[in-house]
Scaffold this motif. Structure first.
Motif, PDB file in Angstrom:
ATOM      1  N   LYS A 624       6.940  -1.858   7.548  1.00 43.40           N
ATOM      2  CA  LYS A 624       7.825  -0.709   7.752  1.00 43.40           C
ATOM      3  C   LYS A 624       8.403  -0.239   6.433  1.00 43.40           C
ATOM      4  CE  LYS A 624      11.928   0.661  10.379  1.00 43.40           C
ATOM      5  NZ  LYS A 624      12.980   0.196  11.342  1.00 43.40           N
ATOM      6  N   ARG A 625       8.769  -1.215   5.559  1.00 43.51           N
ATOM      7  CA  ARG A 625       9.386  -0.881   4.277  1.00 43.51           C
ATOM      8  C   ARG A 625       8.456  -0.033   3.418  1.00 43.51           C
ATOM      9  NH1 ARG A 625      10.105  -5.937   1.210  1.00 43.51           N
ATOM     10  NH2 ARG A 625      11.009  -6.551   3.205  1.00 43.51           N
ATOM     11  N   TYR A 626       7.159  -0.334   3.455  1.00 45.95           N
ATOM     12  CA  TYR A 626       6.213   0.370   2.576  1.00 45.95           C
ATOM     13  C   TYR A 626       5.230   1.259   3.346  1.00 45.95           C
ATOM     14  CZ  TYR A 626       8.073  -2.722  -0.988  1.00 45.95           C
ATOM     15  OH  TYR A 626       8.916  -3.381  -1.847  1.00 45.95           O
ATOM     16  N   ASP A 627       5.546   1.512   4.636  1.00 43.63           N
ATOM     17  CA  ASP A 627       4.724   2.416   5.453  1.00 43.63           C
ATOM     18  C   ASP A 627       3.254   1.986   5.436  1.00 43.63           C
ATOM     19  OD1 ASP A 627       4.274   4.531   7.157  1.00 43.63           O
ATOM     20  OD2 ASP A 627       3.917   5.961   5.531  1.00 43.63           O
ATOM     21  N   LEU A 628       3.028   0.710   5.762  1.00 34.20           N
ATOM     22  CA  LEU A 628       1.677   0.153   5.765  1.00 34.20           C
ATOM     23  C   LEU A 628       1.159   0.044   7.190  1.00 34.20           C
ATOM     24  CD1 LEU A 628       2.278  -2.757   3.214  1.00 34.20           C
ATOM     25  CD2 LEU A 628       1.179  -0.557   2.742  1.00 34.20           C
ATOM     26  N   LYS A 629      -0.158   0.096   7.323  1.00 35.49           N
ATOM     27  CA  LYS A 629      -0.779  -0.041   8.644  1.00 35.49           C
ATOM     28  C   LYS A 629      -2.094  -0.792   8.498  1.00 35.49           C
ATOM     29  CE  LYS A 629      -2.912   4.559   8.308  1.00 35.49           C
ATOM     30  NZ  LYS A 629      -2.487   4.769   6.914  1.00 35.49           N
ATOM     31  N   VAL A 630      -2.640  -1.192   9.630  1.00 35.18           N
ATOM     32  CA  VAL A 630      -3.913  -1.920   9.634  1.00 35.18           C
ATOM     33  C   VAL A 630      -4.991  -1.036   8.991  1.00 35.18           C
ATOM     34  CG1 VAL A 630      -5.746  -2.845  11.103  1.00 35.18           C
ATOM     35  CG2 VAL A 630      -3.353  -3.321  11.642  1.00 35.18           C
ATOM     36  N   GLY A 631      -5.740  -1.633   8.093  1.00 35.19           N
ATOM     37  CA  GLY A 631      -6.789  -0.905   7.377  1.00 35.19           C
ATOM     38  C   GLY A 631      -6.416  -0.587   5.939  1.00 35.19           C
ATOM     39  N   ASP A 632      -5.084  -0.575   5.638  1.00 34.68           N
ATOM     40  CA  ASP A 632      -4.659  -0.366   4.254  1.00 34.68           C
ATOM     41  C   ASP A 632      -5.024  -1.589   3.413  1.00 34.68           C
ATOM     42  OD1 ASP A 632      -3.631   2.075   4.919  1.00 34.68           O
ATOM     43  OD2 ASP A 632      -1.552   1.390   5.083  1.00 34.68           O
ATOM     44  N   ALA A 633      -5.154  -1.377   2.109  1.00 30.84           N
ATOM     45  CA  ALA A 633      -5.488  -2.479   1.201  1.00 30.84           C
ATOM     46  C   ALA A 633      -4.346  -2.705   0.220  1.00 30.84           C
ATOM     47  CB  ALA A 633      -6.773  -2.170   0.447  1.00 30.84           C
ATOM     48  N   LEU A 634      -4.048  -3.978  -0.029  1.00 24.16           N
ATOM     49  CA  LEU A 634      -3.057  -4.358  -1.016  1.00 24.16           C
ATOM     50  C   LEU A 634      -3.757  -4.997  -2.203  1.00 24.16           C
ATOM     51  CD1 LEU A 634      -0.324  -6.037   1.229  1.00 24.16           C
ATOM     52  CD2 LEU A 634      -0.277  -3.738   0.271  1.00 24.16           C
ATOM     53  N   THR A 635      -3.284  -4.672  -3.409  1.00 25.08           N
ATOM     54  CA  THR A 635      -3.799  -5.342  -4.606  1.00 25.08           C
ATOM     55  C   THR A 635      -3.024  -6.648  -4.760  1.00 25.08           C
ATOM     56  OG1 THR A 635      -4.308  -3.227  -5.638  1.00 25.08           O
ATOM     57  CG2 THR A 635      -4.177  -5.154  -7.087  1.00 25.08           C
ATOM     58  N   VAL A 636      -3.750  -7.762  -4.765  1.00 26.35           N
ATOM     59  CA  VAL A 636      -3.120  -9.086  -4.778  1.00 26.35           C
ATOM     60  C   VAL A 636      -3.474  -9.797  -6.080  1.00 26.35           C
ATOM     61  CG1 VAL A 636      -2.875 -11.293  -3.588  1.00 26.35           C
ATOM     62  CG2 VAL A 636      -3.304  -9.197  -2.267  1.00 26.35           C
ATOM     63  N   ALA A 637      -2.451 -10.078  -6.896  1.00 24.75           N
ATOM     64  CA  ALA A 637      -2.644 -10.832  -8.135  1.00 24.75           C
ATOM     65  C   ALA A 637      -2.196 -12.267  -7.882  1.00 24.75           C
ATOM     66  CB  ALA A 637      -1.846 -10.207  -9.271  1.00 24.75           C
ATOM     67  N   PHE A 638      -3.140 -13.189  -7.821  1.00 31.18           N
ATOM     68  CA  PHE A 638      -2.816 -14.600  -7.586  1.00 31.18           C
ATOM     69  C   PHE A 638      -2.266 -15.216  -8.864  1.00 31.18           C
ATOM     70  CE2 PHE A 638      -5.739 -13.626  -4.190  1.00 31.18           C
ATOM     71  CZ  PHE A 638      -5.284 -14.393  -3.122  1.00 31.18           C
TER      72      PHE A 638
END
Length: 860
Positions: A624-638
């Motif tokens: 909700k905070r970032y207006d995300l939904k199923v199918g969106d992609a996040l860049t993940v830096a491990f």
């Protein structure tokens, strides 16, 4: 009347009524002792840690920049290459330098598999023996370790666990288990606050603790004569490439002390908060004491006014008595506080945290604060009775003792009390209607304060109503004696209200915390039943499950008793949203079976899809905070790994207790983007029994981890009991701290009754003369005390349950949705209050029974 005469009169009155002042002085003493004891204890703890941190730090130390994490995730401490040691040695101003290895991610057990670590939360520290250790340790028996099968331990650990030279120890680390025999014992030159320390030779420490040769966790450098630590730090920094953390001895000690100080501040302010509650309760005792003394001396004060004393002089006379009371109580309280701190240190030492009285620290501010608080609180509490004394007219010398009631003041008090109580109730209602816990907490705080003050102010009005109800239920069985007790309690509603209010405060907090604690346990248990599908939960007591324990658990599936075992790792990452916002978040990297073991409701998508390749889930609040939904992609830096894009396959509801806000991904996905030596250890594990084999599975899992005492296998019943025990231990500790306020309140009941007996001396004599027996007289006073105590308990428990129920509404916003009233506790406290009343009446009733009838009748 001159100022000198006022002082003499005040001193004479104080000494004449010293017995009546004694209990008030004890209340001041206890409150001041709590404050000073807390300050001395925490200051001593700070000094103890400061000394040990300073003693163990080198002139200049070099360590990895992210060494603070201590490798908790991987179980191996951060390290730097041995080539750094040669560079440091070559720097200008370095007399000598040596490489050190230190890890707190170990468990050391004896030949009986008993953990050698502290039970107080102090760490177990393993490392190599260096010359720098001679700053804080000295070898008192045997010799340092010289090979892979030798170890040296600290003398405190040896004494506690009855270890001697030749005994075998097993060390459990992330790299594996290894055994060594004790060949040396070293003693601390400074106070050891409970840590268990074990030393190995350098090669063994590198191989077994770091898992790599030619590496150290720290370089310790000693300065040449005439070179300051600051200059040496500059020289070492110039020789290195800037990728390391370099600290002087003072900087290293300050950094370590800062972490401890933050924790100690929490303890200090929590204890001072309870001391404040005791002071608040003590205020009622002091007000009652001086109000009754003023009432008993009405004729005397009237005579003083008749011979020329002004209102200000009378007022000043009473305040000087209060000042004397505050000074005496505070001075003794400061001394008692130091004794209390010493007692706490002895208690902590008996529990395993060694604290030496040689480090006892009494700063000048401690007695100053104690004296200031005690005196100011006492004088302020006596202000209203003193003001009332100043209003006594000269004509009072012609009346019997006792000040006439101020009807106007009573009306104003009633109206103010009703307004405050109503406002507090409305604030509590607003708290229950809040959409966010933070907003509701503000209203809860306002409601608690306003309703508490309202009940205190309206106490006399409530006393008339509640005491009559209690008397109708309890006292009518005692005939005329019961009716006399009722009338005595109702004779001065203001006094009864103030006495009951003192007890009310402590019991209100007890009731509130009991409701909150019971509701938390009930809510967590309910969530456990709804959310946890696994039969068994495996938890480590030191932060992570070692690889060897995890491997043993995974192998049990071959037995046929266990259907599956789930691994759960917590991976640090930095997420970047499609909108470019960055957030540091922890991903829960788990086996796909985790979706069965911990059932989470998905508001969109399917949770099992989050365990697919390059997929993940997010919590509903994050989405909700970032207006995300199923199918969106996040860049993940491990962290320490690679960066990739993960697709959101599910959004999970955050209306839960367990894993609230958690983001899930497959364990295989996380390990794909992390170097092998950066993959975290399992933070938890879960297991599901094969159909019909729950008992066998429980035994098999326990047997698999039997070699590691830090890993506990729990079924759901065990886990629920653990939650209950943890909250119960916290509540018991809080109840123990609230006990001081309740003790002060009990002293208030004793004092009120004692002064009431003195006030009614002639009346008691007349009752005895017309046939009231000693036994009946004592019973009357005991019943009066019981009614006053139950009045305070009824108000306190009712108020506290209201607060607790409101607090639970806020907890419901965090997923703790079950309200549970702990009726056994509430009833036990109420019944216990009756016994408190009986106890409080023992001495006053005894004194009343021993009065000489003729002397009592002749009393003016």
């Amino acid at each position: 009347m001159s100022g000198n005469t006022v002082l003499k009169t005040s001193l004479r009155n104080f000494l004449a009524h010293k017995g009546r002042m004694a209990l008030s002085a004890v209340a001041v003493l206890l409150s001041v002792a709590f404050v000073c004891g807390t300050l001395v204890f925490t200051d001593t703890m700070d000094k103890t840690f400061d000394k040990i941190f300073t003693a163990t730090a080198a002139d200049v130390s070099v360590s990895p920049k992210d060494a603070e994490s201590e490798g908790t995730a991987t179980g191996r401490p951060e390290s730097l290459p041995a080539s750094t040691l040669a560079t440091v040695r070559a720097a200008d101003g370095v007399k000598s330098a040596e490489g050190a290895i230190s890890s707190m991610n170990v468990t050391v057990v004896d030949s009986h598999n008993e953990n050698m670590g502290s039970e107080t939360g102090a760490p177990t520290i393993a490392g190599n023996w260096t010359k720098n250790d001679l700053r804080s340790m000295e070898i008192t028996s045997g010799h340092p370790p010289r090979g892979p099968t030798e170890a040296m331990i600290d003398s405190d650990t040896a004494d506690k666990h009855h270890l001697k030279l030749g005994d075998e120890l097993r060390t459990i680390a992330a790299t594996g288990d290894f055994k060594a025999k004790v060949v040396g014992i070293a003693s601390f030159k400074v106070t050891n606050p409970g840590a268990a320390v074990v030393y190995f030779d350098t090669a063994t420490s590198q191989r077994e603790l770091i898992g790599a040769t030619g590496r150290f966790t720290q370089i310790s450098a000693t300065a040449e004569s005439g070179v300051s630590d600051i200059q040496l730090k500059r020289n070492v920094a110039a020789a290195l490439d800037g990728t390391y953390k370099i600290q002087t001895q003072q900087e290293a000690a300050d950094a370590n002390a800062s972490d401890v100080s933050s924790f100690m501040d929490v303890i200090k302010y929590a204890l001072l908060g309870f001391a404040g509650i005791a002071f608040l309760v003590g205020i009622f005792l002091i007000i009652n004491t001086f109000s009754m003394l003023v009432a008993q001396r009405t004729r005397e004060i009237g005579l003083m006014r008749a011979i020329g004393s002004s209102r200000k002089q009378i007022n000043r006379s009473v305040l000087i008595e209060a000042l004397l009371l505050g000074v005496v109580g505070s001075v003794v309280g400061v001394a008692a506080g130091v004794g209390l701190a010493v007692g706490l240190m002895k208690l902590m030492s008996a529990a395993g945290m060694d604290l030496s009285t040689n480090d006892l620290t009494v700063k000048w501010t401690t007695p100053a604060i104690g004296l200031l608080l005690g005196i100011v609180v006492t004088v302020l509490a006596a202000y209203l009775p003193a003001r009332r004394a100043g209003k006594v007219s000269p004509m009072a010398a012609l009346r019997d003792a006792g000040t006439p009631a101020d009807v106007k003041a009573g009306v104003v008090r009633a109206v103010l009390g009703l307004v405050l109580t109503g406002g507090g109730g409305f604030a509590l209602y607003l708290a229950t209607q809040a959409d966010k816990a933070s907003q509701g907490s503000l209203w809860l705080g306002v409601g608690i304060v306003a309703s508490l003050i309202g009940f205190v102010v309206i106490g006399p009005l409530l006393a008339g109503l509640v005491v009559r109800v209690l008397s109708a239920v309890l006292l009518r069985f005692f005939g005329p004696v019961g009716r006399l007790a009722e009338r005595n309690a109702l004779r001065n509603p203001r006094r009864t209200g103030a006495t009951g209010a003192a007890l009310m405060i402590g019991l209100a907090l007890v009731a509130c915390l009991s409701v909150v604690g019971s509701s938390m346990v009930a809510s967590a248990t309910d969530q456990l039943d709804k959310s946890v599908g696994a039969d068994f939960i495996v938890e480590p007591s030191n932060g992570a499950i070692t690889p060897q324990a995890a491997t043993a658990l995974k192998k049990v599936t071959a037995s046929g008793d266990v259907a599956h075992v789930t691994e759960v790792k917590y991976v640090r990452t930095t997420l970047t949203t499609p909108g470019g916002k960055k957030e540091d978040e922890e991903l829960v990297a788990a086996s796909p079976s985790y979706a069965q073991d911990l059932r989470r409701e998905a508001t969109s998508g399917e949770l099992k899809a989050a365990y697919g390749r390059n997929a993940m889930s997010v919590g509903s609040e994050f989405a909700k905070r970032y207006d995300l939904k199923v199918g969106d992609a996040l860049t993940v830096a491990f962290e320490h790994g690679r960066t990739t894009k993960l697709r959101i396959a599910a959004v999970t509801s955050d209306d839960t207790v367990f894993d609230k806000g958690a983001m899930y991904t497959n364990l295989a996905t996380a390990t794909r983007y992390l170097p092998a030596d950066r993959v975290p250890l399992n933070g938890m594990m879960f297991a599901k029994a094969a159909d019909g084999r729950a008992d066998q599975a429980y035994k098999t899992l326990k047997a698999a981890v039997a070699a590691d005492p830090t890993v506990k296998v729990k079924d759901q019943t065990d886990y629920k009991q653990t939650l209950k025990d943890q909250i119960g231990q916290l509540l018991n500790m809080i109840y123990g701290l609230l006990a001081l306020a309740i003790i002060v309140a009990v002293l208030g009941v004793v004092n009120t009754l004692a002064l009431s007996v003195v006030e009614r001396t002639r009346e008691i004599g007349l009752m005895r003369a017309i046939g009231l027996s000693r036994r009946q007289l004592r019973r009357m006073i005991r019943l009066e005390s019981v009614v006053i105590a139950l009045f305070g308990a009824l108000l306190g428990l009712g108020l506290g349950m209201g607060w607790g129920a409101t607090a639970q509404k806020l907890l419901a916003l965090e997923g703790l949705g079950v309200l549970e009233i702990p009726w056994p506790t509430i009833i036990a406290v109420f019944v216990g209050s009756a016994f408190v009343g009986l106890f409080a009446a023992l001495v006053p009733a005894f004194r009343a029974g021993r009065m000489n009838v003729l002397n009592a009748i002749a009393t003016d």
